[in-house]
Enzyme design. Structure first.
Site, PDB file in Angstrom:
ATOM      1  N   GLY A  15       0.784  -1.231   0.000  1.00  0.00           N
ATOM      2  CA  GLY A  15       0.000   0.000   0.000  1.00  0.00           C
ATOM      3  C   GLY A  15       0.813   1.276   0.000  1.00  0.00           C
ATOM      4  O   GLY A  15       0.390   2.281   0.586  1.00  0.00           O
ATOM      5  N   THR A  16       1.969   1.291  -0.685  1.00  0.00           N
ATOM      6  CA  THR A  16       2.768   2.518  -0.679  1.00  0.00           C
ATOM      7  C   THR A  16       2.063   3.652  -1.425  1.00  0.00           C
ATOM      8  O   THR A  16       2.134   4.812  -1.011  1.00  0.00           O
ATOM      9  CB  THR A  16       4.163   2.283  -1.284  1.00  0.00           C
ATOM     10  N   ARG A  93      -6.308  -7.591  -8.785  1.00  0.00           N
ATOM     11  CA  ARG A  93      -7.437  -8.430  -9.174  1.00  0.00           C
ATOM     12  C   ARG A  93      -8.280  -7.645 -10.167  1.00  0.00           C
ATOM     13  O   ARG A  93      -8.610  -6.474  -9.934  1.00  0.00           O
ATOM     14  CB  ARG A  93      -8.268  -8.826  -7.958  1.00  0.00           C
ATOM     15  N   ILE A  94      -8.631  -8.283 -11.269  1.00  0.00           N
ATOM     16  CA  ILE A  94      -9.448  -7.629 -12.282  1.00  0.00           C
ATOM     17  C   ILE A  94     -10.896  -7.574 -11.799  1.00  0.00           C
ATOM     18  O   ILE A  94     -11.456  -8.578 -11.356  1.00  0.00           O
ATOM     19  CB  ILE A  94      -9.350  -8.371 -13.626  1.00  0.00           C
ATOM     20  N   LEU A  95     -11.486  -6.411 -11.884  1.00  0.00           N
ATOM     21  CA  LEU A  95     -12.879  -6.230 -11.485  1.00  0.00           C
ATOM     22  C   LEU A  95     -13.806  -6.545 -12.651  1.00  0.00           C
ATOM     23  O   LEU A  95     -13.474  -6.305 -13.815  1.00  0.00           O
ATOM     24  CB  LEU A  95     -13.109  -4.790 -11.020  1.00  0.00           C
ATOM     25  N   ASN A 109      -7.110   4.259 -11.800  1.00  0.00           N
ATOM     26  CA  ASN A 109      -6.050   3.275 -11.605  1.00  0.00           C
ATOM     27  C   ASN A 109      -4.715   3.912 -11.962  1.00  0.00           C
ATOM     28  O   ASN A 109      -4.654   4.866 -12.744  1.00  0.00           O
ATOM     29  CB  ASN A 109      -6.288   2.053 -12.499  1.00  0.00           C
ATOM     30  N   HIS A 111      -0.877   2.857 -13.461  1.00  0.00           N
ATOM     31  CA  HIS A 111      -0.244   1.772 -14.218  1.00  0.00           C
ATOM     32  C   HIS A 111       1.204   2.152 -14.518  1.00  0.00           C
ATOM     33  O   HIS A 111       1.473   3.272 -14.970  1.00  0.00           O
ATOM     34  CB  HIS A 111      -1.001   1.537 -15.527  1.00  0.00           C
ATOM     35  N   SER A 138       1.289   6.065 -15.588  1.00  0.00           N
ATOM     36  CA  SER A 138       0.066   6.711 -16.073  1.00  0.00           C
ATOM     37  C   SER A 138      -1.050   6.530 -15.056  1.00  0.00           C
ATOM     38  O   SER A 138      -1.177   5.466 -14.448  1.00  0.00           O
ATOM     39  CB  SER A 138      -0.392   6.091 -17.404  1.00  0.00           C
ATOM     40  N   ASP A 147      -6.477  -1.466 -18.722  1.00  0.00           N
ATOM     41  CA  ASP A 147      -5.561  -0.329 -18.894  1.00  0.00           C
ATOM     42  C   ASP A 147      -5.889   0.488 -20.140  1.00  0.00           C
ATOM     43  O   ASP A 147      -4.992   0.931 -20.869  1.00  0.00           O
ATOM     44  CB  ASP A 147      -4.106  -0.829 -18.970  1.00  0.00           C
ATOM     45  N   ALA A 175       7.926   8.174  -8.858  1.00  0.00           N
ATOM     46  CA  ALA A 175       7.072   8.979  -9.738  1.00  0.00           C
ATOM     47  C   ALA A 175       5.595   8.699  -9.469  1.00  0.00           C
ATOM     48  O   ALA A 175       4.761   9.612  -9.499  1.00  0.00           O
ATOM     49  CB  ALA A 175       7.411   8.689 -11.200  1.00  0.00           C
TER      50      ALA A 175
END
Length: 321
Positions: A15-16, A93-95, A109, A111, A138, A147, A175
């Site tokens: 969780g950074t 996990r893909i929603l 999100n 990426h 991004s 994405d 970044a």
């Protein structure tokens, strides 16, 4: 000061990025606050950090559950916390598409690539192998396609001679921590920006048949009918006459309706100066959770009250299809 946008953050690990978002939310000029940190991994390190900082948490392992059932449980936790946006920060996990569609425009999100390059996994290795001069990060709107949503912000990170994916990833992470909070802050702030709100209203108003825009007493207004004889059905009010509200003014059916709405939902409606005496109500736009479908319905209703019958027949015919 306007209410801050309420954010739920989904994580799966340390969780950074969530931590960077959390601490940025405590700056004086932050436009958002985190009300929930949720995870599909009860052992995620970010959960204990959030708890220590007084943030509500929720965790539910997805193993043994269908995607739809797990999505439903996560979404219910979001709703229970009163969150208005979902931010994915290392949520591995893909929603499901239905979940994503319900939060269209309200789920972000981050990426680790310069999208549209290198969607999916192994982004740093792929950038190095391709001989790129830059990797990067991004922030984008989440859509059912992986994405693939609108890109809201990017930062480049130079690829150095002899770089490894691990070394590049460590610099890209710095970044990420800079970009995510600033992009999120800008994104939720625009819903309180007069120019953004005016553009939203303008698009909805001008989508109605035989409608044109004309300024009235320094405010944008929209009229139904011809340029010569058209009648106003809506005005955009940017904190006029001492009001704190950025609002859309539309016609109600009666003074009783106006006063009833203002009394029942003072967070959403008010009686505007001057116009209110004639049955116009103010829909408050510079607040969290504006339902733009509801705003569109109000515009059409007000438009119908003054539009020529030829125009209402056009929209009625379109509604039949």
């Amino acid at each position: 000061m306007p209410d801050k946008a309420k954010i739920a953050v989904f994580i799966s690990g340390s969780g950074t990025n969530m931590a960077a978002l959390l601490y940025a939310s405590r700056m004086a000029d932050a436009a958002y606050e985190i009300v929930l940190v949720a995870s599909n991994n009860p052992e995620a390190g970010g959960l204990s950090l959030a708890q220590a900082e007084g943030i509500e948490t929720f965790s539910l392992p997805h193993k043994g559950m269908s995607r739809a059932d797990h999505d439903s449980a996560m979404e219910q936790a979001v709703k229970d916390a009163g969150a208005e946006y979902i931010v994915l920060a290392g949520y591995m996990r893909i929603l499901g598409a239905e979940f994503v569609d319900r939060w269209a425009g309200r789920m972000l999100n981050i990426h680790p690539s310069l999208l549209p390059k290198y969607k999916g996994l192994d982004t740093h290795a792929r950038a190095i192998a391709a001989g790129d001069k830059f990797g990067g990060v991004s922030v984008h709107i989440v859509t059912p396609e992986l994405d693939d949503g609108e890109i809201l912000g990017q930062l480049k990170v130079a690829i150095q001679p002899g770089d490894t994916p691990e070394a590049l990833a460590s610099r890209v992470l710095f970044a990420e921590h800079q970009l995510y909070s600033r992009t999120l802050n800008d994104y939720v702030s625009r819903e309180r920006d007069p120019a953004y709100l005016l553009d939203k209203v303008r698009q909805l108003a001008l989508a109605l048949p035989e409608t044109h825009e004309r300024e009235s007493h320094g405010s944008p207004g929209w009229r139904a009918g011809s340029e010569k004889s058209g009648k106003y059905f809506a005005y955009f009010n940017d904190q006029h006459h001492g009001s704190e509200h950025i609002a859309l003014l539309v016609k109600t059916g009666s003074m009783d309706e106006l006063l009833g709405l203002v009394e029942a939902q003072p967070h959403a409606y008010f009686k505007p100066a001057y116009y209110g005496a004639s049955g116009w109500i103010g829909i408050i736009l510079n607040r969290s959770g504006v339902d733009w479908d509801h705003v569109s319905d109000w515009l059409e209703r007000s438009w119908r009250s003054v539009a020529p019958k030829s125009a209402t027949k056009l929209i009625d015919a379109a509604d039949e299809f």
